[in-house]
Design a protein around this motif. Structure first.
Motif, PDB file in Angstrom:
ATOM      1  N   ALA A   1      48.721  25.246  13.634  1.00 55.97           N
ATOM      2  CA  ALA A   1      48.628  26.434  13.184  1.00 55.97           C
ATOM      3  C   ALA A   1      47.378  25.662  11.546  1.00 55.97           C
ATOM      4  O   ALA A   1      46.414  26.574  11.747  1.00 55.97           O
ATOM      5  CB  ALA A   1      48.956  27.541  13.143  1.00 55.97           C
ATOM      6  N   ASP A   2      48.000  24.816  11.436  1.00 53.14           N
ATOM      7  CA  ASP A   2      47.274  24.000  10.010  1.00 53.14           C
ATOM      8  C   ASP A   2      46.188  23.078  10.594  1.00 53.14           C
ATOM      9  O   ASP A   2      45.199  23.286   9.624  1.00 53.14           O
ATOM     10  CB  ASP A   2      48.982  23.055   9.423  1.00 53.14           C
ATOM     11  CG  ASP A   2      47.655  22.605   8.566  1.00 53.14           C
ATOM     12  OD1 ASP A   2      47.664  23.439   7.383  1.00 53.14           O
ATOM     13  OD2 ASP A   2      48.348  21.479   8.126  1.00 53.14           O
ATOM     14  N   LYS A   3      46.409  22.931  11.391  1.00 52.15           N
ATOM     15  CA  LYS A   3      44.520  21.859  11.862  1.00 52.15           C
ATOM     16  C   LYS A   3      44.048  22.568  12.204  1.00 52.15           C
ATOM     17  O   LYS A   3      42.812  22.296  11.769  1.00 52.15           O
ATOM     18  CB  LYS A   3      45.170  21.010  13.048  1.00 52.15           C
ATOM     19  CG  LYS A   3      43.981  20.131  13.285  1.00 52.15           C
ATOM     20  CD  LYS A   3      45.110  19.461  14.785  1.00 52.15           C
ATOM     21  CE  LYS A   3      43.513  18.756  15.288  1.00 52.15           C
ATOM     22  NZ  LYS A   3      44.051  18.082  16.276  1.00 52.15           N
ATOM     23  N   GLN A   4      43.636  23.801  12.271  1.00 51.50           N
ATOM     24  CA  GLN A   4      43.100  24.891  12.754  1.00 51.50           C
ATOM     25  C   GLN A   4      42.573  25.392  11.838  1.00 51.50           C
ATOM     26  O   GLN A   4      41.387  25.645  12.144  1.00 51.50           O
ATOM     27  CB  GLN A   4      43.494  25.777  14.133  1.00 51.50           C
ATOM     28  CG  GLN A   4      44.188  25.992  15.825  1.00 51.50           C
ATOM     29  CD  GLN A   4      42.937  24.178  16.237  1.00 51.50           C
ATOM     30  OE1 GLN A   4      41.612  24.938  15.923  1.00 51.50           O
ATOM     31  NE2 GLN A   4      42.923  23.941  16.367  1.00 51.50           N
ATOM     32  N   LEU A   5      43.625  25.571  10.905  1.00 54.70           N
ATOM     33  CA  LEU A   5      42.523  26.573   9.232  1.00 54.70           C
ATOM     34  C   LEU A   5      41.813  25.261   9.095  1.00 54.70           C
ATOM     35  O   LEU A   5      41.257  25.776   8.274  1.00 54.70           O
ATOM     36  CB  LEU A   5      44.186  26.830   8.774  1.00 54.70           C
ATOM     37  CG  LEU A   5      43.487  26.720   7.020  1.00 54.70           C
ATOM     38  CD1 LEU A   5      42.924  28.303   6.906  1.00 54.70           C
ATOM     39  CD2 LEU A   5      44.836  27.006   6.391  1.00 54.70           C
ATOM     40  N   LEU A   6      42.650  23.641   8.629  1.00 52.22           N
ATOM     41  CA  LEU A   6      41.568  22.950   8.384  1.00 52.22           C
ATOM     42  C   LEU A   6      39.863  23.031   9.089  1.00 52.22           C
ATOM     43  O   LEU A   6      38.906  22.618   8.773  1.00 52.22           O
ATOM     44  CB  LEU A   6      42.095  21.914   8.453  1.00 52.22           C
ATOM     45  CG  LEU A   6      43.260  21.650   7.434  1.00 52.22           C
ATOM     46  CD1 LEU A   6      44.452  20.643   7.689  1.00 52.22           C
ATOM     47  CD2 LEU A   6      42.695  21.588   5.672  1.00 52.22           C
ATOM     48  N   LEU A   7      40.203  23.461  10.583  1.00 50.92           N
ATOM     49  CA  LEU A   7      38.862  22.909  11.135  1.00 50.92           C
ATOM     50  C   LEU A   7      37.766  23.784  10.938  1.00 50.92           C
ATOM     51  O   LEU A   7      36.606  23.634  10.561  1.00 50.92           O
ATOM     52  CB  LEU A   7      38.947  22.871  12.854  1.00 50.92           C
ATOM     53  CG  LEU A   7      39.780  21.151  13.164  1.00 50.92           C
ATOM     54  CD1 LEU A   7      40.306  21.574  14.618  1.00 50.92           C
ATOM     55  CD2 LEU A   7      38.600  20.478  12.448  1.00 50.92           C
TER      56      LEU A   7
ATOM     57  N   ARG B   1      35.925  31.602  -0.725  1.00 50.36           N
ATOM     58  CA  ARG B   1      35.975  32.647  -0.406  1.00 50.36           C
ATOM     59  C   ARG B   1      35.196  34.551   0.017  1.00 50.36           C
ATOM     60  O   ARG B   1      35.149  35.435  -0.031  1.00 50.36           O
ATOM     61  CB  ARG B   1      35.636  33.304  -1.973  1.00 50.36           C
ATOM     62  CG  ARG B   1      34.012  33.060  -2.917  1.00 50.36           C
ATOM     63  CD  ARG B   1      33.874  33.049  -3.722  1.00 50.36           C
ATOM     64  NE  ARG B   1      35.020  32.028  -4.688  1.00 50.36           N
ATOM     65  CZ  ARG B   1      34.423  30.987  -5.795  1.00 50.36           C
ATOM     66  NH1 ARG B   1      32.200  30.913  -4.743  1.00 50.36           N
ATOM     67  NH2 ARG B   1      34.730  30.695  -6.059  1.00 50.36           N
ATOM     68  N   ASP B   2      34.317  33.770   1.000  1.00 53.59           N
ATOM     69  CA  ASP B   2      33.201  34.485   2.121  1.00 53.59           C
ATOM     70  C   ASP B   2      33.585  34.125   3.361  1.00 53.59           C
ATOM     71  O   ASP B   2      32.896  35.276   4.084  1.00 53.59           O
ATOM     72  CB  ASP B   2      32.217  33.665   1.320  1.00 53.59           C
ATOM     73  CG  ASP B   2      31.493  34.250  -0.036  1.00 53.59           C
ATOM     74  OD1 ASP B   2      31.406  34.722  -0.604  1.00 53.59           O
ATOM     75  OD2 ASP B   2      30.391  32.617  -0.705  1.00 53.59           O
ATOM     76  N   ILE B   3      34.661  33.944   3.092  1.00 50.55           N
ATOM     77  CA  ILE B   3      35.003  33.777   4.764  1.00 50.55           C
ATOM     78  C   ILE B   3      37.021  34.158   4.905  1.00 50.55           C
ATOM     79  O   ILE B   3      37.325  34.760   4.529  1.00 50.55           O
ATOM     80  CB  ILE B   3      35.433  32.071   5.195  1.00 50.55           C
ATOM     81  CG1 ILE B   3      34.565  32.000   5.254  1.00 50.55           C
ATOM     82  CG2 ILE B   3      36.271  32.079   6.768  1.00 50.55           C
ATOM     83  CD1 ILE B   3      33.198  31.642   5.973  1.00 50.55           C
ATOM     84  N   GLU B   4      36.379  35.798   6.331  1.00 48.75           N
ATOM     85  CA  GLU B   4      37.607  35.846   6.718  1.00 48.75           C
ATOM     86  C   GLU B   4      39.208  35.440   6.600  1.00 48.75           C
ATOM     87  O   GLU B   4      38.944  34.279   8.431  1.00 48.75           O
ATOM     88  CB  GLU B   4      37.706  37.046   7.006  1.00 48.75           C
ATOM     89  CG  GLU B   4      36.902  38.306   6.696  1.00 48.75           C
ATOM     90  CD  GLU B   4      36.153  39.617   7.329  1.00 48.75           C
ATOM     91  OE1 GLU B   4      36.867  39.207   8.404  1.00 48.75           O
ATOM     92  OE2 GLU B   4      34.818  40.211   7.571  1.00 48.75           O
ATOM     93  N   PHE B   5      39.969  35.396   6.157  1.00 45.23           N
ATOM     94  CA  PHE B   5      41.072  34.708   6.654  1.00 45.23           C
ATOM     95  C   PHE B   5      42.617  36.026   7.233  1.00 45.23           C
ATOM     96  O   PHE B   5      42.616  36.873   6.218  1.00 45.23           O
ATOM     97  CB  PHE B   5      42.174  33.468   5.329  1.00 45.23           C
ATOM     98  CG  PHE B   5      41.351  33.082   5.472  1.00 45.23           C
ATOM     99  CD1 PHE B   5      40.763  30.926   6.221  1.00 45.23           C
ATOM    100  CD2 PHE B   5      39.926  32.557   4.668  1.00 45.23           C
ATOM    101  CE1 PHE B   5      39.992  30.147   6.040  1.00 45.23           C
ATOM    102  CE2 PHE B   5      38.974  31.125   4.300  1.00 45.23           C
ATOM    103  CZ  PHE B   5      39.616  29.743   5.343  1.00 45.23           C
ATOM    104  N   ASP B   6      43.136  35.938   8.025  1.00 50.90           N
ATOM    105  CA  ASP B   6      44.105  36.239   8.066  1.00 50.90           C
ATOM    106  C   ASP B   6      46.084  36.517   6.781  1.00 50.90           C
ATOM    107  O   ASP B   6      45.636  35.173   6.682  1.00 50.90           O
ATOM    108  CB  ASP B   6      45.292  36.588   9.380  1.00 50.90           C
ATOM    109  CG  ASP B   6      44.953  35.359  10.219  1.00 50.90           C
ATOM    110  OD1 ASP B   6      45.726  34.531   9.617  1.00 50.90           O
ATOM    111  OD2 ASP B   6      45.059  34.993  11.714  1.00 50.90           O
TER     112      ASP B   6
ATOM    113  N   ARG C   1      48.623  31.819   3.946  1.00 50.59           N
ATOM    114  CA  ARG C   1      50.051  31.586   3.478  1.00 50.59           C
ATOM    115  C   ARG C   1      49.731  29.732   3.418  1.00 50.59           C
ATOM    116  O   ARG C   1      50.356  29.001   2.683  1.00 50.59           O
ATOM    117  CB  ARG C   1      51.269  31.690   4.441  1.00 50.59           C
ATOM    118  CG  ARG C   1      52.646  31.396   3.818  1.00 50.59           C
ATOM    119  CD  ARG C   1      53.309  31.458   4.954  1.00 50.59           C
ATOM    120  NE  ARG C   1      53.787  30.914   6.412  1.00 50.59           N
ATOM    121  CZ  ARG C   1      53.479  29.416   6.876  1.00 50.59           C
ATOM    122  NH1 ARG C   1      53.937  29.092   5.670  1.00 50.59           N
ATOM    123  NH2 ARG C   1      53.386  29.437   7.465  1.00 50.59           N
ATOM    124  N   LEU C   2      48.999  29.725   4.567  1.00 44.63           N
ATOM    125  CA  LEU C   2      49.233  28.244   5.048  1.00 44.63           C
ATOM    126  C   LEU C   2      48.154  27.189   4.193  1.00 44.63           C
ATOM    127  O   LEU C   2      48.104  26.088   3.843  1.00 44.63           O
ATOM    128  CB  LEU C   2      48.289  27.946   6.841  1.00 44.63           C
ATOM    129  CG  LEU C   2      49.275  28.371   7.110  1.00 44.63           C
ATOM    130  CD1 LEU C   2      48.765  27.504   8.937  1.00 44.63           C
ATOM    131  CD2 LEU C   2      50.856  27.331   7.049  1.00 44.63           C
TER     132      LEU C   2
END
Length: 373
Positions: A162-168, A181-186, A191-192
């Motif tokens: 999950a951490d790797k996919q977030l970084l990608l 700040r212009d990207i949507e994150f769940d 949290r990550l």
């Protein structure tokens, strides 16, 4: 609450800092890179609040405590596009990561004796260039982290997918020159992200440092509109507040006695020092509000996050009050004043409420906490 005053060199950061803190630090001009070690300057500023003034006039307390904000002044960042030494940016970025918000001072004044690191005065370009440097700073962090994850995977060590996919996901956006700040994150992604302290997720306030002759001018209004338009077109994130002030004049005002300062402001057609506005905007940008405790010993403004519940607000005063919370006796500032500044009258009118621990505290609430430990 901690905010860093930053921007490109020679934009007037220290001048703005002096105006905020009433200090008199030397406002040295710098070349595009700095070889000498420069230490950050820190100043704590009281946030002006007429409500605290009014409550103090009613209770005549032994002590008065306003909400405060901590400002940090440091060297400016350098633009890689301008051929500057960007190695110093790491020091600035480390301070930004520890701050709650960025006060980005943008040069909008012309002065032939003060060199502009990008060659000429162009505020919209400078805003865009500053954002580019923050994006590059985040991209460098992401790439290093992904490289480390790859090395660990080659050694057969399992990594957090999950951490790797977030970084990608972050890398893709940053390579497209899009701030995070212009990207949507769940919620899980947010949290990550927390340990990374990404630069482009930190709230930002734009301060245009203008010439004295441009105070209240249409030229500055147009410039603010252009910068707001830049952020609107750039992404989905909130457009940062854009203020304008003449740092040189504001610094002079900050050194004057109160009566002389007001006369100076009146002559310039300024209703209040821009520094007061900056303090309030800094507070608002972080989603903060104030509640009050009152009495003959002390009138104090307490800072909490908007939406905080009564029990958490009690913890700002003392952990014992939070632990032994029973109820909160509350009345709004406005209701208290319309009751003649009398708590007895406010109670007779039914304006004083007894609230439980999950009550969402409102800005301006006057609270008396009942507790037992």
């Amino acid at each position: 609450m901690k905010l860093i005053i930053t921007g490109f060199s020679n934009s007037g950061k220290t001048t703005v800092f002096n105006a905020l803190t009433c200090l008199d630090l030397e406002t040295t001009t710098y070349p595009t890179s700095i070889s000498a070690e420069v230490e950050p300057h820190i100043g704590v500023v009281k946030i002006p609040d007429v409500r605290v003034d009014k409550l103090s006039s009613i209770y005549d307390p032994k002590k008065i405590a306003f909400a405060t904000v901590e400002y940090i002044d440091y060297i400016g960042i350098t633009s890689a596009a301008a051929g500057g030494d960007v190695s110093q940016n790491t020091k600035v970025f480390n301070l930004i990561k520890d701050a709650d918000a960025i006060v980005h001072v943008v040069r909008a004044f012309k002065d032939e004796s003060i060199m502009h690191p990008l060659g000429n005065v162009n505020p919209v370009r400078d805003v865009a260039s500053f954002e580019d440097e923050l994006i590059l700073g985040d991209l460098e962090l992401v790439e290093k982290r992904l490289e480390k994850i790859g090395e660990q995977e080659k050694k057969g060590k399992k990594q957090d997918e999950a951490d790797k996919q977030l970084l990608l996901k972050c890398k893709k956006s940053l390579e497209e020159e899009t701030s995070l700040r212009d990207i949507e994150f769940d919620d899980e992604e947010k949290r990550l992200m927390l340990p990374y302290q990404f630069l482009t997720t930190i709230p930002e306030i734009i301060v245009l440092n203008i010439n004295e002759r441009d105070i209240n001018s249409d030229k500055v209004k147009e410039l603010r509109s252009k910068i707001e338009k830049y952020f609107k077109e750039k992404g989905k994130g909130a457009v940062p507040p854009v203020l304008s002030l003449c740092g040189k004049i504001e610094m002079e005002i900050a050194q004057l006695p109160q009566d002389e300062a007001k006369e100076f402001l009146d002559d310039l057609g300024i209703e209040e020092p821009a520094m007061h506005k900056l303090c309030h905007v800094s507070y608002d940008a972080l989603g903060l509000i104030s509640f009050f405790t009152v009495g003959q010993d002390e009138v104090k403004a307490w800072t909490i996050k908007k939406g905080a519940i009564a029990r958490k607000a009690a913890g700002k005063i003392h952990s014992d009050i939070e632990r032994g919370f029973i109820r909160a006796e509350t009345v709004s500032f406005d209701d208290f004043i319309t009751s003649g500044g009398s708590m007895v009258t406010a109670k007779e009118k039914g304006l004083v409420k007894l609230e439980g621990k999950t009550y969402p505290v409102k800005d301006g609430d006057i609270i008396n906490f009942k507790f037992n430990v």
